[in-house]
Write an enzyme that holds these catalytic residues in place. Sequence first.
Site, PDB file in Angstrom:
ATOM      1  N   SER A  11      19.077   9.271  12.747  1.00 54.52           N
ATOM      2  CA  SER A  11      19.211   8.222  13.757  1.00 54.52           C
ATOM      3  C   SER A  11      17.846   7.734  14.189  1.00 54.52           C
ATOM      4  O   SER A  11      16.827   8.402  13.998  1.00 54.52           O
ATOM      5  CB  SER A  11      19.997   8.736  14.962  1.00 54.52           C
ATOM      6  OG  SER A  11      19.295   9.781  15.580  1.00 54.52           O
ATOM      7  N   ASP A  12      17.850   6.553  14.787  1.00 56.20           N
ATOM      8  CA  ASP A  12      16.632   6.000  15.354  1.00 56.20           C
ATOM      9  C   ASP A  12      17.011   5.156  16.565  1.00 56.20           C
ATOM     10  O   ASP A  12      17.971   4.388  16.513  1.00 56.20           O
ATOM     11  CB  ASP A  12      15.875   5.149  14.344  1.00 56.20           C
ATOM     12  CG  ASP A  12      14.455   4.861  14.819  1.00 56.20           C
ATOM     13  OD1 ASP A  12      13.593   5.727  14.632  1.00 56.20           O
ATOM     14  OD2 ASP A  12      14.222   3.787  15.416  1.00 56.20           O
ATOM     15  N   THR A  13      16.253   5.330  17.642  1.00 58.73           N
ATOM     16  CA  THR A  13      16.506   4.580  18.867  1.00 58.73           C
ATOM     17  C   THR A  13      15.353   3.620  19.108  1.00 58.73           C
ATOM     18  O   THR A  13      14.184   4.025  19.034  1.00 58.73           O
ATOM     19  CB  THR A  13      16.664   5.530  20.070  1.00 58.73           C
ATOM     20  OG1 THR A  13      17.761   6.420  19.811  1.00 58.73           O
ATOM     21  CG2 THR A  13      16.929   4.763  21.350  1.00 58.73           C
ATOM     22  N   GLY A  27      20.585   3.424  16.025  1.00 55.33           N
ATOM     23  CA  GLY A  27      21.205   3.330  14.710  1.00 55.33           C
ATOM     24  C   GLY A  27      21.435   4.734  14.186  1.00 55.33           C
ATOM     25  O   GLY A  27      20.587   5.614  14.367  1.00 55.33           O
TER      26      GLY A  27
END
Length: 194
Positions: free
Chosen positions: A77-79, A114
Amino acid sequence: MLQNHLKHYQIILASQSPRRAELLKQLGLDFSLDCKSVEEIYPKGLKNKEIAIYLSQLKASPFQKEVRNTNKLVITSDTIVCLGNEVLGKPTDRNDAINMLKKLSGKLHEVITGVSLTSSNKQKSFAVATQVFFKTLPITEIEYYVDNFEPYDKAGAYGIQEWIGMTGIEKIEGSYFNVVGLPLQKLYMELMKF
């Protein structure tokens, strides 16, 4: 319940974030941690949610060979924090953190995470956005937060679960857990369908 549904998978959380690991534990999952470093660069022209999804898929790419012909399920994930069309990443130093928080002060911004779920035969990616409203932050509060907490490993230079979130955020629209680092409700639904 979720653990039983995914019992055939060896789940790997590809993240160095202690917050994400804690959130995943709270879903009742058994998992191991394994993070491979990638340069978080995305192509120009991507929109906000597209950037977050692209980066989550980029983080999954080093695992492609490793998961082939196995029962491994990798969660990446990536924020990102978006102020209009500007994407705020992790601050590089004290001044950068202060400047990011000055930009967010008194404004609405969007926090987008994401997530990619990757196994040997499929990949499912999605993004969740949450609207966050900051009060006008006095410079004394910004400096106090930057000097006494941990803004450097967080997109937008703040953690909603930390002091600045407790004292500075007037309201949010959407998933609180998404702002912490994982959109748990959507992640749960997608894992139950995986």
